[in-house]
Design an enzyme around this catalytic site. Structure first.
Site, PDB file in Angstrom:
ATOM      1  N   GLU A 172       0.853  -1.190   0.000  1.00 45.87           N
ATOM      2  CA  GLU A 172       0.000   0.000   0.000  1.00 45.87           C
ATOM      3  C   GLU A 172       0.887   1.238   0.000  1.00 45.87           C
ATOM      4  OE1 GLU A 172      -3.489   2.044   2.803  1.00 45.87           O
ATOM      5  OE2 GLU A 172      -2.198   0.455   3.600  1.00 45.87           O
TER       6      GLU A 172
ATOM      7  N   GLU B 105      -9.214   9.221   6.555  1.00 41.50           N
ATOM      8  CA  GLU B 105      -9.211   8.320   7.700  1.00 41.50           C
ATOM      9  C   GLU B 105      -9.488   9.167   8.942  1.00 41.50           C
ATOM     10  OE1 GLU B 105      -6.301   4.642   6.502  1.00 41.50           O
ATOM     11  OE2 GLU B 105      -5.359   6.392   7.423  1.00 41.50           O
TER      12      GLU B 105
END
Length: 386
Positions: free
Chosen positions: A165, A248
């Protein structure tokens, strides 16, 4: 510095929530009680999504997802014509742990939910460029990051956990920080970034953290993919599977917005564009010939035009491996000194005839083990190497 175990938002298979659409019509009374006219709202109304893993399509090609995986508190997103807004974000979680969720918009495949018409997954070495544009809207009174995620895997995965990622932190508030630990700085896409590397237990993560908030940016995703390859976190034969932009949140977050998002992936590299054999034609070939000594090197770079049309004015872009820096160049202007650099032709060597070539070179320094750049582009088109 404290670190947290990153969300395993790809560990548990997510159900795909039912899509909700909001379309309304109103009868408007005009004149007398017997004279009625029917009026309709625009064909594409905003879509409210409160299901935990609910999603919908925008622009006919991207998926907006609520993706509330780390809390039982209510979260809702409103998908707009060009992006989304986090309209409800109840609750909070400790800032030394994983965030509440990742509301986001994406191009590619996420747990078998592939965006309409996407050409992802695609092999890294088959990609010529991957231009993207993003505009964020930020709020106060919340703890969150604005995270642009790029997912890579050795296989053309459309489900499950990817191996690597890449996280681009456009902005962060509060005491939150990336996975792992800081490992230096890098210049990527013409910007300076603090680099963090680590693992969340299921995949490797490399994070590029902006020193100050970035609200809007146009860039090439491949500049960051090249950094992952040069650091050994991916290989040229791996696959780019998904490109995502969102937030997030740890505490609150209502009002956060992605006002606009675009993502495209253009073939033009040297590898096959899908799991089947086949190599697309390329219009250029780069020969990279370094001479290396401890801590330093020079290199000659030959750029051949293998196409049928002349190139008038050339720019050769490539990512220097981590720890390398250019100190001097000849027969081209090379900027910046590190990270993803571009060599630009001079007035005397700007034309490359079909079947012809031009050369430039530079001197540089390096730390650790010397490595060659993994990928070159000529005026945005990926070149064969060798």
């Amino acid at each position: 510095m404290k670190t947290f175990l990153h969300p395993t938002r790809h560990r548990v298979r997510r159900r795909l929530g039912a899509l909700r659409t909001a379309a309304t019509a109103a009868l408007v009374a005009l004149g007398s009680l017997t004279a009625l006219v029917t009026a309709t709202e625009p064909a594409r109304a905003d879509t409210l999504i409160c299901d935990q893993y609910g999603s919908t399509t925008i622009q006919g090609r991207y998926v907006v997802q609520n993706n509330r995986w780390g809390t039982s508190a209510t979260q809702c997103v409103t998908a707009t014509a060009t992006g989304f807004e986090l309209t409800r974000a109840d609750g909070s979680v400790p800032t030394n742990g994983a965030p509440k969720s990742y509301p986001s918009v994406y191009n590619g495949c996420h747990y078998t939910n592939c965006s309409p018409g996407t050409n992802l997954p695609m092999r890294i070495d088959a990609i010529g460029s991957a231009p993207s544009a993003i505009t964020y809207g930020y709020v106060g009174g919340a703890v969150y990051n604005a995270s642009y995620d790029i997912w890579l895997d050795p296989t053309p995965r459309t489900d499950g956990v990817n191996r690597t990622e890449i996280m681009i932190w456009f902005h962060r508030t509060g005491p939150v920080q990336p996975i792992g630990s800081p490992t230096g700085t890098a210049t990527v896409g013409g910007r300076a970034w603090e680099v963090w590397t680590g693992s969340n237990g299921t995949n490797d993560v490399i994070s590029f953290v902006a020193p100050s908030a970035i609200s809007s940016w146009n860039f090439d995703v491949m500049d960051f993919v090249d950094q992952a390859v040069s650091r050994g976190l991916a290989g040229p034969s791996w696959y780019l599977t998904s490109i995502q932009a969102g937030f997030e949140p740890w505490q609150n977050g209502a009002g956060l917005r992605v006002d606009s998002f675009s993502s495209a992936v253009h073939a033009g590299g040297t590898g096959p564009t899908d799991p089947d054999p086949g190599t697309p034609a390329t219009a250029c070939r780069v020969t990279y010939s370094p001479n290396v000594w401890p801590g330093g090197f020079t290199t000659d770079v030959k750029v051949a035009n293998t196409g049928s049309a002349p190139v008038d004015g050339w720019r050769v872009a490539f990512a220097l491996p981590a720890g390398q820096s250019v100190t001097h160049a000849w027969n081209a202007t090379v900027t910046p000194a590190a990270g993803t650099v571009t060599a630009t032709s001079t007035a005397s060597n700007a034309r490359i005839a079909p079947g012809g070539s031009q050369s430039f070179g530079f001197q540089g320094t390096y730390a650790g083990t010397f490595a060659r750049p993994a990928r070159f582009t000529l005026n945005g088109t990926a070149c064969a190497v060798g």
